[in-house]
Design an enzyme around this catalytic site. Structure first.
Site, PDB file in Angstrom:
ATOM      1  N   ASP A 126       0.851  -1.188   0.000  1.00 49.11           N
ATOM      2  CA  ASP A 126       0.000   0.000   0.000  1.00 49.11           C
ATOM      3  C   ASP A 126       0.887   1.238   0.000  1.00 49.11           C
ATOM      4  O   ASP A 126       1.752   1.389   0.867  1.00 49.11           O
ATOM      5  CB  ASP A 126      -0.896   0.003   1.239  1.00 49.11           C
ATOM      6  CG  ASP A 126      -1.972   1.076   1.176  1.00 49.11           C
ATOM      7  OD1 ASP A 126      -2.339   1.497   0.063  1.00 49.11           O
ATOM      8  OD2 ASP A 126      -2.454   1.494   2.242  1.00 49.11           O
ATOM      9  N   TYR A 128       1.281   5.650  -0.436  1.00 48.40           N
ATOM     10  CA  TYR A 128       0.795   6.839   0.287  1.00 48.40           C
ATOM     11  C   TYR A 128       1.074   8.019  -0.632  1.00 48.40           C
ATOM     12  O   TYR A 128       1.858   8.898  -0.328  1.00 48.40           O
ATOM     13  CB  TYR A 128       1.585   6.928   1.602  1.00 48.40           C
ATOM     14  CG  TYR A 128       1.145   7.954   2.613  1.00 48.40           C
ATOM     15  CD1 TYR A 128      -0.172   8.031   3.051  1.00 48.40           C
ATOM     16  CD2 TYR A 128       2.084   8.814   3.177  1.00 48.40           C
ATOM     17  CE1 TYR A 128      -0.540   8.950   4.023  1.00 48.40           C
ATOM     18  CE2 TYR A 128       1.730   9.732   4.144  1.00 48.40           C
ATOM     19  CZ  TYR A 128       0.417   9.796   4.568  1.00 48.40           C
ATOM     20  OH  TYR A 128       0.052  10.711   5.538  1.00 48.40           O
ATOM     21  N   HIS A 133      -3.822  14.067   0.471  1.00 44.72           N
ATOM     22  CA  HIS A 133      -4.114  13.207   1.623  1.00 44.72           C
ATOM     23  C   HIS A 133      -2.979  13.274   2.645  1.00 44.72           C
ATOM     24  O   HIS A 133      -3.221  13.445   3.850  1.00 44.72           O
ATOM     25  CB  HIS A 133      -4.313  11.764   1.166  1.00 44.72           C
ATOM     26  CG  HIS A 133      -4.450  10.785   2.297  1.00 44.72           C
ATOM     27  ND1 HIS A 133      -5.518  10.793   3.156  1.00 44.72           N
ATOM     28  CD2 HIS A 133      -3.628   9.780   2.718  1.00 44.72           C
ATOM     29  CE1 HIS A 133      -5.370   9.825   4.062  1.00 44.72           C
ATOM     30  NE2 HIS A 133      -4.234   9.200   3.804  1.00 44.72           N
ATOM     31  N   ARG A 142       0.509  16.193  13.017  1.00 45.82           N
ATOM     32  CA  ARG A 142       1.841  16.746  13.268  1.00 45.82           C
ATOM     33  C   ARG A 142       1.768  18.264  13.195  1.00 45.82           C
ATOM     34  O   ARG A 142       0.766  18.873  13.530  1.00 45.82           O
ATOM     35  CB  ARG A 142       2.834  16.167  12.243  1.00 45.82           C
ATOM     36  CG  ARG A 142       3.108  14.684  12.434  1.00 45.82           C
ATOM     37  CD  ARG A 142       4.230  14.212  11.525  1.00 45.82           C
ATOM     38  NE  ARG A 142       3.871  14.312  10.115  1.00 45.82           N
ATOM     39  CZ  ARG A 142       3.224  13.365   9.446  1.00 45.82           C
ATOM     40  NH1 ARG A 142       2.869  12.241  10.044  1.00 45.82           N
ATOM     41  NH2 ARG A 142       2.916  13.527   8.172  1.00 45.82           N
ATOM     42  N   GLU A 201      -9.149   4.102  -2.785  1.00 46.75           N
ATOM     43  CA  GLU A 201      -7.900   3.831  -3.487  1.00 46.75           C
ATOM     44  C   GLU A 201      -8.177   3.096  -4.805  1.00 46.75           C
ATOM     45  O   GLU A 201      -9.235   2.514  -5.013  1.00 46.75           O
ATOM     46  CB  GLU A 201      -6.952   2.994  -2.620  1.00 46.75           C
ATOM     47  CG  GLU A 201      -6.696   3.602  -1.240  1.00 46.75           C
ATOM     48  CD  GLU A 201      -5.545   2.953  -0.493  1.00 46.75           C
ATOM     49  OE1 GLU A 201      -4.675   2.329  -1.150  1.00 46.75           O
ATOM     50  OE2 GLU A 201      -5.511   3.079   0.737  1.00 46.75           O
ATOM     51  N   ASP A 233      -9.263   0.366   1.363  1.00 43.42           N
ATOM     52  CA  ASP A 233      -8.317  -0.005   2.410  1.00 43.42           C
ATOM     53  C   ASP A 233      -8.930   0.382   3.758  1.00 43.42           C
ATOM     54  O   ASP A 233      -8.675   1.453   4.289  1.00 43.42           O
ATOM     55  CB  ASP A 233      -6.989   0.715   2.180  1.00 43.42           C
ATOM     56  CG  ASP A 233      -5.958   0.388   3.240  1.00 43.42           C
ATOM     57  OD1 ASP A 233      -6.069  -0.679   3.851  1.00 43.42           O
ATOM     58  OD2 ASP A 233      -5.045   1.212   3.450  1.00 43.42           O
ATOM     59  N   TYR A 244       1.227   2.677  15.438  1.00 40.15           N
ATOM     60  CA  TYR A 244       2.039   2.794  14.217  1.00 40.15           C
ATOM     61  C   TYR A 244       3.453   3.300  14.437  1.00 40.15           C
ATOM     62  O   TYR A 244       4.315   3.142  13.565  1.00 40.15           O
ATOM     63  CB  TYR A 244       1.318   3.660  13.178  1.00 40.15           C
ATOM     64  CG  TYR A 244       1.487   5.149  13.335  1.00 40.15           C
ATOM     65  CD1 TYR A 244       2.348   5.858  12.498  1.00 40.15           C
ATOM     66  CD2 TYR A 244       0.778   5.849  14.309  1.00 40.15           C
ATOM     67  CE1 TYR A 244       2.493   7.228  12.628  1.00 40.15           C
ATOM     68  CE2 TYR A 244       0.912   7.204  14.448  1.00 40.15           C
ATOM     69  CZ  TYR A 244       1.779   7.902  13.601  1.00 40.15           C
ATOM     70  OH  TYR A 244       1.917   9.256  13.732  1.00 40.15           O
ATOM     71  N   LYS A 253      -4.817  -2.138   9.871  1.00 40.34           N
ATOM     72  CA  LYS A 253      -5.007  -2.292   8.430  1.00 40.34           C
ATOM     73  C   LYS A 253      -5.242  -3.733   7.989  1.00 40.34           C
ATOM     74  O   LYS A 253      -5.881  -3.974   6.965  1.00 40.34           O
ATOM     75  CB  LYS A 253      -3.760  -1.769   7.691  1.00 40.34           C
ATOM     76  CG  LYS A 253      -3.487  -0.283   7.888  1.00 40.34           C
ATOM     77  CD  LYS A 253      -4.396   0.558   7.018  1.00 40.34           C
ATOM     78  CE  LYS A 253      -3.918   1.994   6.981  1.00 40.34           C
ATOM     79  NZ  LYS A 253      -4.726   2.801   6.053  1.00 40.34           N
TER      80      LYS A 253
END
Length: 415
Positions: A126, A128, A133, A142, A201, A233, A244, A253
């Site tokens: 997968d 990113y 996104h 963050r 996705e 997903d 994570y 996931k």
């Protein structure tokens, strides 16, 4: 081109498409198939009746298999020739159009078939690769001023996922359980996920095996990609945020992902190529490419509560992807990682710049702060038990429409 099979002008499965899948016919036997309009065509029967005899390199009847893997592995010289032959056979005035016996034996209505997993997936990765996104997630979790991590614009970020829990559209998904640590508690808790999400996705499927030490360049990548599916997903956001760090997604996931049953070939998508977004800073040489490598594919997501109506909650487009498929595959294999027939590589959540195009509940509700209002008066921050999420994808240009159908999945309570 005009087919002797009638179908509506808004059908995803026009004569320009010719997708491939696997079905159970009349609850009796499994075989590979294609679709035009609402007709499912048993390709193993067409093979047995001699319709593919002229195609070089097409020996055994691989359409009798329970997956498309054997067919895909024949390579593009064969699979492209088969697709073009099917397209020819479905046109007005063709030999097949006059062969009533074969039509009776090989053509099925939708309610006479059940679609299966189209391929056996040995490995799943997968990515990113949507900058919108990744920026949204970075802002939420963050520093908003530095939403993207330093590596993001230099390489297609990805992780290896769980292939065994990828299921075909229509398969119910159990709400996952796991550890979570809400902000207002000192120690983690265990229980059913409270922030279950979808991720919009697309995914591509590999048609070849390579040896360890080999790599696939951006120039050669498309020859190794058979086609694409729509991919959901499913994600457990509260489990993910606790687990994570430092190694990435795990239980959040691997409990389930859903794919559409029809694989649409790159050749069918050829008319819908479009330019990629400008990549700045300039990428390293092995990630450079020539030509249009993105595809203009419209995407929609619907949420349907139990006993309720579908609600259109997202409208996006695959053309938004910052990193394209050729770059993803080149990066994946540049270290000598071998690939296998049937490997599936997902794009990562596809979001655009418009809030209506955000490809997850996490973004659409901005982590639950702005709930979605449904037609029946209910609201959603994330996915509830017995909600069904349906994704649709299609491309359309100059009167030609090629689509994927849909991928749909219902969330049922945790075991």
């Amino acid at each position: 081109m005009k087919s002797f099979v009638e179908y509506s002008s808004d059908s995803d499965f026009s004569i320009h498409n010719i997708p491939f899948g696997v079905a159970v016919f009349n609850k009796e036997y499994i075989g590979c198939c294609t679709r035009i309009g609402d007709q499912i065509i048993d390709l193993a029967t067409l093979y047995d009746l001699g319709y593919f005899e002229e195609i070089e390199g097409f020996g055994d009847n691989v359409f009798e298999a329970y997956t498309l893997n054997e067919f895909i592995e024949l390579g593009k010289p064969v699979t492209n020739a088969v697709r073009l032959k099917i397209q020819e056979l479905l046109q007005e005035g063709s030999t097949l159009s006059k062969d009533e016996k074969t039509i009776e034996e090989a053509f099925y209505e939708l309610d006479q078939v059940k679609m299966m997993m189209p391929v056996h997936i040995p490995n799943y990765t997968d990515f990113y690769s949507s900058i919108e996104h990744a920026t949204n997630v970075g802002k939420m979790f963050r520093d908003p001023a530095n939403a993207l991590l330093p590596n993001w614009k230099h390489l297609p970020v990805g992780y290896h996922g769980r292939a065994s829990s990828i299921v075909v559209s229509g398969t119910e998904i159990n709400r996952p359980k796991g550890q979570m640590k809400p902000a207002d508690v000192e120690k983690p808790i265990f229980g059913p996920c409270k922030q279950l999400d979808f991720e919009l996705e697309m995914a591509f499927i590999i048609n070849k095996n390579t040896e360890m030490g080999e790599s696939i360049s951006t120039k050669d990548a498309e020859d190794a990609i058979f086609g694409m599916v729509v991919f959901n997903d499913w994600s457990a956001r509260d489990i993910q945020s606790w687990e994570y760090v430092p190694l990435g997604p795990f239980l959040a996931k691997n409990f389930g992902s859903s794919i559409s049953p029809w694989v649409v070939t790159l050749e069918a998508l050829e008319p819908f190529r479009t330019a990629s977004p400008t990549q700045d800073p300039e990428v390293l040489d092995y990630l450079k490419f020539e030509g249009d490598k993105n595809y203009d594919i419209n995407l929609e997501v619907y949420l349907q509560p139990e006993n309720g109506e579908q609600n259109l909650i997202c409208e996006s487009n695959y053309k938004h992807m910052y990193w394209n498929m050729t770059q993803q595959l080149a990066h994946h294999t540049v270290n000598g990682c071998n690939v296998e027939v049937g490997d599936l590589y997902a794009s990562g959540t596809i979001s655009g710049s418009d809030p209506k195009s955000f490809g997850s509940m996490l973004e659409l509700t901005w982590r639950g702060q702005n709930p979605i209002q449904l037609n029946n008066g209910e609201e959603r921050k994330f996915i509830n038990d017995n909600d069904t999420v349906t994704m649709k994808a299609w491309a359309e240009k100059d009167g030609v429409r090629v689509g994927f159908g849909e991928v749909s999945g219902k969330i049922i309570p945790a075991n």
